[in-house]
Design a protein around this motif. Structure first.
Motif, PDB file in Angstrom:
ATOM      1  N   VAL A   1       0.859  -1.192   0.000  1.00 50.07           N
ATOM      2  CA  VAL A   1       0.000   0.000   0.000  1.00 50.07           C
ATOM      3  C   VAL A   1       0.893   1.239   0.000  1.00 50.07           C
ATOM      4  N   SER A   2       0.617   2.162  -0.903  1.00 48.82           N
ATOM      5  CA  SER A   2       1.453   3.368  -0.995  1.00 48.82           C
ATOM      6  C   SER A   2       1.348   4.194   0.277  1.00 48.82           C
ATOM      7  N   PRO A   3       2.482   4.662   0.779  1.00 54.66           N
ATOM      8  CA  PRO A   3       2.429   5.507   1.993  1.00 54.66           C
ATOM      9  C   PRO A   3       1.783   6.862   1.728  1.00 54.66           C
ATOM     10  N   SER A   4       1.672   7.249   0.468  1.00 57.39           N
ATOM     11  CA  SER A   4       1.053   8.550   0.200  1.00 57.39           C
ATOM     12  C   SER A   4      -0.458   8.438   0.014  1.00 57.39           C
TER      13      SER A   4
ATOM     14  N   PRO B   1      -2.284  10.406   3.153  1.00 55.84           N
ATOM     15  CA  PRO B   1      -2.263  11.876   3.209  1.00 55.84           C
ATOM     16  C   PRO B   1      -2.906  12.542   2.006  1.00 55.84           C
ATOM     17  N   ARG B   2      -2.721  12.002   0.808  1.00 54.79           N
ATOM     18  CA  ARG B   2      -3.250  12.694  -0.368  1.00 54.79           C
ATOM     19  C   ARG B   2      -4.776  12.678  -0.397  1.00 54.79           C
TER      20      ARG B   2
END
Lengths: 100, 406
Positions: free
Chosen positions: B128-131, B134-135
């Motif tokens: 899973v993308s860490p961004s 937040p985005r």
């Protein structure tokens, strides 16, 4: 260095170029992540993108990959640490520091 | 009233009718729906929407920034930049700590979540993308506007479903009126052109099923059967009169009144007698120190759902008796959810400036016994000093704004 290095490096540079919205030709292996404006979160994002794209797994601790690493150095380390297939559950590798 | 007035000194728009106020105004006055088939929604129960087409995020924001942002944040930054340019707000009048950002958004942004949920379902949480998180935060639109423009004042997002954009403007007005800020960049942004969101609205029965996208959104029409998904953003520069005067800024309009209420009746249906809507409208009029006969135009919420439009018509007829010339601009632009209240406030500013009421696309025959003066076919010239715009959301959130000529 393994014989597959150029391919791995090309792929990783392409993924980083996509993430940064620049042409892959603008990224050179001797540039550090800091020079490229890649912060710790973006670096973890890149590692995850490499895992997804190449169907690889990396260990949770990525010693030798930091913002001071060059693209070329990071490629060598990542390729050496990679195991095929998905990684076990746990946080992504790298050193993202966030608040909130 | 002796109190210093609150002005609108700039507009920034990103809409399916374009991103330049006069162009948007011309398209809205043509009264033709912008709905068309949506490739992102192909194969879903309703596969059309009103889409922002003339906003090239990569060209405008650059590759790195455009890729870091979800679509609703791209729109917010694009609209905020335009608003600040329109207001000619720049150094030496840019006192960063006195400039706030308050934006509305109705839902969480789900642009990237389909892939991330698939990774979880595949047993690969490490992929899973860490961004992703937040985005997608609703507050990221306000945060990125501050980051882009260097606005260091209070910064947050408000959520009152489809009233969010109007709520943001009301809250911003209060922040300027209290003296807490000289300027607040206020409005809303949203994009629901994501399969899970569009499917959710379809499953709720909120979307029109009309096979012809062009005829789908029919506000206040007897045969209305739901709204058409839209997207976009509007940011208004809300500024104290003293600050505007000191920098020699021209106002487009005055923001005179804000009223808000909760139905406290049902999670998704409006109160059948529009109790909360009426309360919000009366609150906005009282706040603006205007009687109903001093309001010369209404930009309605008018989404084209059966219950919503019936309730709104009821509320307007009860407050005004005979409401002044009104329009429902979602007929052209679709429903941009948390952005819609801000987009419609911007269109109300343009109506006051042009002294014109745009037509309601898709309206032929109103409900028998509930008719009021909705403009159709073409724009109508109307001499106006003050105008009302209404916004109502799921959850019974109601907001109304009164704007007036500068």
């Amino acid at each position: 260095m393994s014989a597959q290095m150029p391919q791995f490096q090309d792929r990783m540079i392409r993924l980083l170029a996509e993430q940064l919205g620049v042409d892959a030709e603008e990224l050179r292996p001797e540039q550090t992540f800091r020079e490229l404006g890649v912060d710790s979160l973006a670096l973890v994002e890149l590692v995850v993108a490499v895992e997804n794209d190449l169907d690889l797994g990396f260990p949770a601790e990525l010693d030798g990959v930091s913002r001071e690493s060059t693209l070329g150095e990071a490629c060598s380390v990542l390729e050496a640490l990679a195991v095929p297939g998905r990684t076990p559950a746990g946080p992504a590798g790298g050193e993202a520091r966030v608040e909130g | 009233m002796s109190r210093d007035e609150v002005l609108v000194t700039g507009l920034g728009l990103v809409t399916p009718a374009g991103a330049e106020p006069e162009g948007v105004w011309r398209t809205v006055c043509e009264g033709v729906s912008t709905a068309r088939p949506d490739p992102l929604l192909a194969g879903l129960p309703v596969a059309y929407s009103c889409q922002v087409a003339e906003f090239d995020a990569e060209a405008e924001l650059g590759g790195r920034l455009s890729r870091r942002l979800d679509r609703f944040t791209q729109f917010a930054v694009g609209a905020a930049r335009r608003a600040v340019d329109d207001a000619k707000l720049a150094a030496p009048h840019w006192a960063a700590e006195r400039i706030g950002v308050v934006l509305g958004t109705a839902g969480n942004s789900l642009d990237r979540y389909a892939d991330e949920f698939r990774r979880l379902a595949d047993g690969s949480p490490r992929r899973v993308s860490p961004s992703a998180l937040p985005r997608s935060l609703p507050s990221m639109s306000a945060a990125e506007v501050a980051l882009e423009l260097g606005a260091h004042g209070p910064n947050f997002v408000v959520a009152s479903a489809c009233a969010s954009g109007a709520t943001a403007l009301g809250v911003a007005r209060d922040m300027v009126r209290s003296g807490g800020c000289d300027v607040v960049l206020a409005g809303g942004s949203e994009s629901a052109r994501v399969p899970i969101t569009a499917t959710g609205f379809a499953q709720l029965g909120a979307l029109s099923r009309n096979p012809d996208p062009q005829c789908a959104c029919r506000p206040f029409d007897r045969e209305r059967d739901g709204f058409v998904l839209g997207e976009g953003a509007a940011v208004l520069v809300v500024e104290s009169q003293a600050h505007a005067r000191a920098r020699g800024a021209q106002a487009r309009a005055r923001l005179l009144g804000y009223g808000a209420s909760a139905d406290a009746h049902h999670p998704t249906a409006p109160h059948p007698e529009a109790r909360g809507a009426e309360q919000a409208i009366r609150g906005a009029l009282a706040d603006a120190d205007r009687t109903p006969d001093q309001i010369h135009h209404v930009n309605t919420h008018g989404t084209a759902t059966q219950l919503g439009d019936a309730a709104e018509a009821h509320a307007l007829r009860r407050v005004f008796g005979e409401p002044p010339p009104a329009t429902a601009t979602k007929g052209v632009l679709g429903h941009a959810l948390g952005a819609s209240g801000a987009i419609e406030a911007a269109l109300t500013v343009l109506a006051l400036q042009h002294q014109q009421v745009p037509p309601t696309a898709g309206l032929r025959l109103q409900d028998a016994g509930a008719e009021f003066d909705l403009v159709t076919r073409g724009p109508r010239g109307v001499a106006m000093e003050a105008a009302l715009t209404t916004s109502f959301g799921f959850g019974g959130h109601n907001a109304a704004l009164v704007l007036a000529t500068a």
